[in-house]
Design a protein around this motif. Structure first.
Motif, PDB file in Angstrom:
ATOM      1  N   LEU A 101     -24.949  53.743 -39.552  1.00 38.61           N
ATOM      2  CA  LEU A 101     -24.735  53.301 -38.165  1.00 38.61           C
ATOM      3  C   LEU A 101     -25.269  51.892 -37.958  1.00 38.61           C
ATOM      4  O   LEU A 101     -25.061  51.282 -36.912  1.00 38.61           O
ATOM      5  N   HIS A 102     -25.996  51.384 -38.955  1.00 42.11           N
ATOM      6  CA  HIS A 102     -26.561  50.030 -38.846  1.00 42.11           C
ATOM      7  C   HIS A 102     -25.954  49.204 -39.989  1.00 42.11           C
ATOM      8  O   HIS A 102     -24.733  49.130 -40.123  1.00 42.11           O
TER       9      HIS A 102
ATOM     10  N   ALA B 247     -23.020  50.107 -42.470  1.00 41.63           N
ATOM     11  CA  ALA B 247     -21.620  50.201 -42.021  1.00 41.63           C
ATOM     12  C   ALA B 247     -20.699  49.315 -42.860  1.00 41.63           C
ATOM     13  O   ALA B 247     -19.520  49.634 -43.024  1.00 41.63           O
TER      14      ALA B 247
ATOM     15  N   ALA C 296     -10.991  59.417 -34.985  1.00 40.36           N
ATOM     16  CA  ALA C 296     -12.146  58.770 -34.342  1.00 40.36           C
ATOM     17  C   ALA C 296     -12.223  59.128 -32.855  1.00 40.36           C
ATOM     18  O   ALA C 296     -13.309  59.171 -32.279  1.00 40.36           O
TER      19      ALA C 296
ATOM     20  N   LEU D 240     -14.840  55.222 -36.234  1.00 43.24           N
ATOM     21  CA  LEU D 240     -14.278  54.050 -36.920  1.00 43.24           C
ATOM     22  C   LEU D 240     -15.441  53.153 -37.306  1.00 43.24           C
ATOM     23  O   LEU D 240     -16.160  52.647 -36.438  1.00 43.24           O
TER      24      LEU D 240
ATOM     25  N   ILE E 259     -16.698  49.345 -35.962  1.00 48.29           N
ATOM     26  CA  ILE E 259     -16.182  49.202 -34.595  1.00 48.29           C
ATOM     27  C   ILE E 259     -17.255  49.704 -33.632  1.00 48.29           C
ATOM     28  O   ILE E 259     -17.834  50.762 -33.850  1.00 48.29           O
TER      29      ILE E 259
ATOM     30  N   HIS F 267     -20.555  48.531 -30.751  1.00 48.59           N
ATOM     31  CA  HIS F 267     -21.886  47.938 -30.875  1.00 48.59           C
ATOM     32  C   HIS F 267     -22.701  48.305 -29.644  1.00 48.59           C
ATOM     33  O   HIS F 267     -22.163  48.361 -28.540  1.00 48.59           O
TER      34      HIS F 267
ATOM     35  N   TYR G  86      -8.662  54.344 -25.371  1.00 50.77           N
ATOM     36  CA  TYR G  86      -9.946  54.965 -25.744  1.00 50.77           C
ATOM     37  C   TYR G  86     -10.965  53.872 -26.064  1.00 50.77           C
ATOM     38  O   TYR G  86     -12.092  53.874 -25.567  1.00 50.77           O
TER      39      TYR G  86
ATOM     40  N   LEU H  38     -15.064  48.854 -27.121  1.00 48.69           N
ATOM     41  CA  LEU H  38     -15.334  48.925 -28.560  1.00 48.69           C
ATOM     42  C   LEU H  38     -14.497  47.876 -29.291  1.00 48.69           C
ATOM     43  O   LEU H  38     -13.272  47.895 -29.235  1.00 48.69           O
TER      44      LEU H  38
ATOM     45  N   ASN I 101     -17.248  44.809 -35.105  1.00 53.39           N
ATOM     46  CA  ASN I 101     -18.591  44.216 -35.165  1.00 53.39           C
ATOM     47  C   ASN I 101     -18.773  43.447 -36.480  1.00 53.39           C
ATOM     48  O   ASN I 101     -17.840  43.335 -37.274  1.00 53.39           O
TER      49      ASN I 101
ATOM     50  N   PHE J 172     -26.793  42.067 -46.728  1.00 53.41           N
ATOM     51  CA  PHE J 172     -27.209  42.036 -45.322  1.00 53.41           C
ATOM     52  C   PHE J 172     -28.735  41.875 -45.263  1.00 53.41           C
ATOM     53  O   PHE J 172     -29.274  41.064 -44.488  1.00 53.41           O
TER      54      PHE J 172
END
Ligand code: ACO
Length: 430
Positions: free
Chosen positions: A265-266, A269, A294, A303, A306, A308, A354, A360, A363, A386
């Motif tokens: 999730l961070h 991704a 999704a 997804l 996508i 943030h 959606y 959304l 990101n 990263f």
């Protein structure tokens, strides 16, 4: 500045709480005395509405899609600056003069090698170990090779040394972790190469095959590192602050940040996005099926890349990375079908109610994997890239926190919802 305040009415009593206003007009209600005054605490899962600190490092406006490091727009920095220069800016607050830059860069070179004994650490990991696990472990292990750092009383010289050791050695650790995973000998850092080419050389050259460093490749990687260098109070940076608030040393604090970054999730991704795009490719590029999954609330699938927590418009980093992906693929003569699928996903997301209703957008992680892939960086190293980029940000936040005489150990409250008092019964009476 107007002295504003907020009124809270609880159990018929009115309490006045001060309002803090930031330099860009952001407002926050200071609730630090709320419990003492009222016996109430606030409830904010995931800290979506809670500022843990005042910070002068990065300004982010998620509604307007603005990101600035120390006041400088990210677009200007990505285009014109170097990564080591940005590291200096984030940590020390201003762009370096020519002399400051020269001295700073020289210390990077000085600290790029690992203690020879540290090489044995890599032998202890299984060949298939995820490089993020190796990175977190070896970064924490740096504190065993450079011990005795008292975080609460760190001299300026000690801090400068530890900061540069971390930023310089993380490259070497990352490249060694990769070499270990493919069974090739380690390549040592070179004193004649700049930060990014030095890393690429350690990753990709071997005794029988010297690596030719192309400027386009170095530039693309530099841009990615700069775009990842800081992002204010995200999950990993907040972790670094929280661990550091106990006066844990900088190596240990940053190691915890690496673990937080690893999650899908961070920072994780970026790896998950490529897996998702490949899965779509296997399904005959059926993007609609993926979007439906999704959107299905009974399916935990999301997804990747996508959405943030803070950006409710297009992530300005994703905008730059998308252009950069087109550019580098064209320069290297690569036709990656995953880019076409990603563009298709983005187009559908931006037109689907959606995602539109929930603000959304792509990101930072959505297109970055396509670039890493084009540069020859293997998928399990994406989040490591990263981490290399984010290192200056973590260090800057740790320093900002430790420089604050009013700092406090991080210690959130909770609302207890468990059993009320009950008496223990011995095992044969239950
Ligand atoms: N796919 C489908 N639905 C999504 C997605 C997504 N990627 N992201 C958010 N949503 C939906 C949620 O289901 C929720 O819907 P609901 O209101 O009907 O319940 C709504 O959008 C809000 O989502 P939250 O989870 O409440 O938003 P939060 O701010 O907590 O989460 C996060 C942000 C974790 C980034 C989320 O958007 C996500 O999981 N994205 C995919 C993973 C990802 O790309 N992470 C990298 C983020 S960038 C970084 O950390 C470097």
């Amino acid at each position: 500045m107007d002295q504003q305040s907020a009124k809270v009415i609880l159990d018929g009593n009115t309490y006045e709480l001060p309002v803090i206003v930031g330099t860009e007009g952001e407002k926050g209600i200071d609730i630090s005395k709320l419990r003492t005054l009222t016996n109430y605490v606030t409830f904010d899962q995931g800290f979506g509405n809670t500022s843990n600190c005042k910070s002068a490092i990065t300004y982010l406006d998620g509604e307007a899609g603005i990101l600035r490091y120390r006041g400088y727009p990210i677009e200007q920095l990505a285009e014109h600056a170097g990564f080591v220069e940005i590291a200096y800016l984030l940590i020390y607050g201003d762009l370096p003069t020519a002399e400051q830059f020269k001295n700073f860069s020289e210390t990077f070179t000085e600290h790029s090698t690992l203690h020879e004994d540290m090489k044995h650490l890599f032998d202890g990991f299984p060949t298939r170990a995820h490089p993020m696990a190796i990175l977190a472990s070896v970064v924490c292990a740096l504190s065993t090779y450079y011990p005795g750092i008292d975080s609460a009383a760190l001299s300026t010289e000690e801090f400068d040394r530890v900061a540069v050791q971390l930023m310089s050695k993380i490259r070497t650790i990352a490249a060694f972790a990769y070499k270990k995973s493919i069974g090739e000998p380690f390549v040592y850092p070179r004193h004649d190469l700049e930060y990014v080419p030095n890393f690429l050389n350690m990753m990709f050259s071997n005794p029988s095959r010297p690596y030719k460093i192309y400027d386009e490749v170095s530039k693309a990687l530099k841009v990615l590192l700069i775009l990842h260098a800081d992002h204010e109070q995200n999950c990993s940076t907040s972790t670094v602050r929280l661990v550091g608030s106990a006066h844990s040393n900088l190596f240990a604090s940053v190691s915890a940040g690496i673990c937080a970054l690893w999650g899908p999730l961070h920072g994780g991704a970026n790896e998950a996005v490529i897996e998702m795009l490949e899965a779509i490719q296997k399904e005959d590029s059926n993007v609609d099926k993926c979007l439906e999954m999704a959107k299905d609330k009974t399916n935990p699938f999301r997804l990747m890349g996508i959405g943030h927590r803070v950006y409710k418009s297009y992530d300005p980093r994703a905008k730059i990375i998308k252009e950069c992906a087109h550019d580098i693929l064209q320069k290297l003569g690569i036709n990656d079908p995953l880019l076409d699928i990603a563009l298709k996903v983005e187009k559908k997301v931006l037109a689907d109610s959606y995602f539109v209703d929930r603000n959304l957008y792509p990101n930072v992680d959505f297109y970055s994997g396509i670039i890493y892939k084009a540069l020859g960086i293997p998928r399990n190293m994406f989040t490591v890239m990263f981490a290399i980029g984010r290192m200056p940000g973590w260090i800057a936040h740790w320093k900002e926190m430790m420089d604050n005489p009013g700092r406090k150990i991080g210690r959130p409250r909770q609302i207890y919802v468990g059993h009320n008092k009950r008496d223990y019964l011995s095992i044969n009476k239950r």
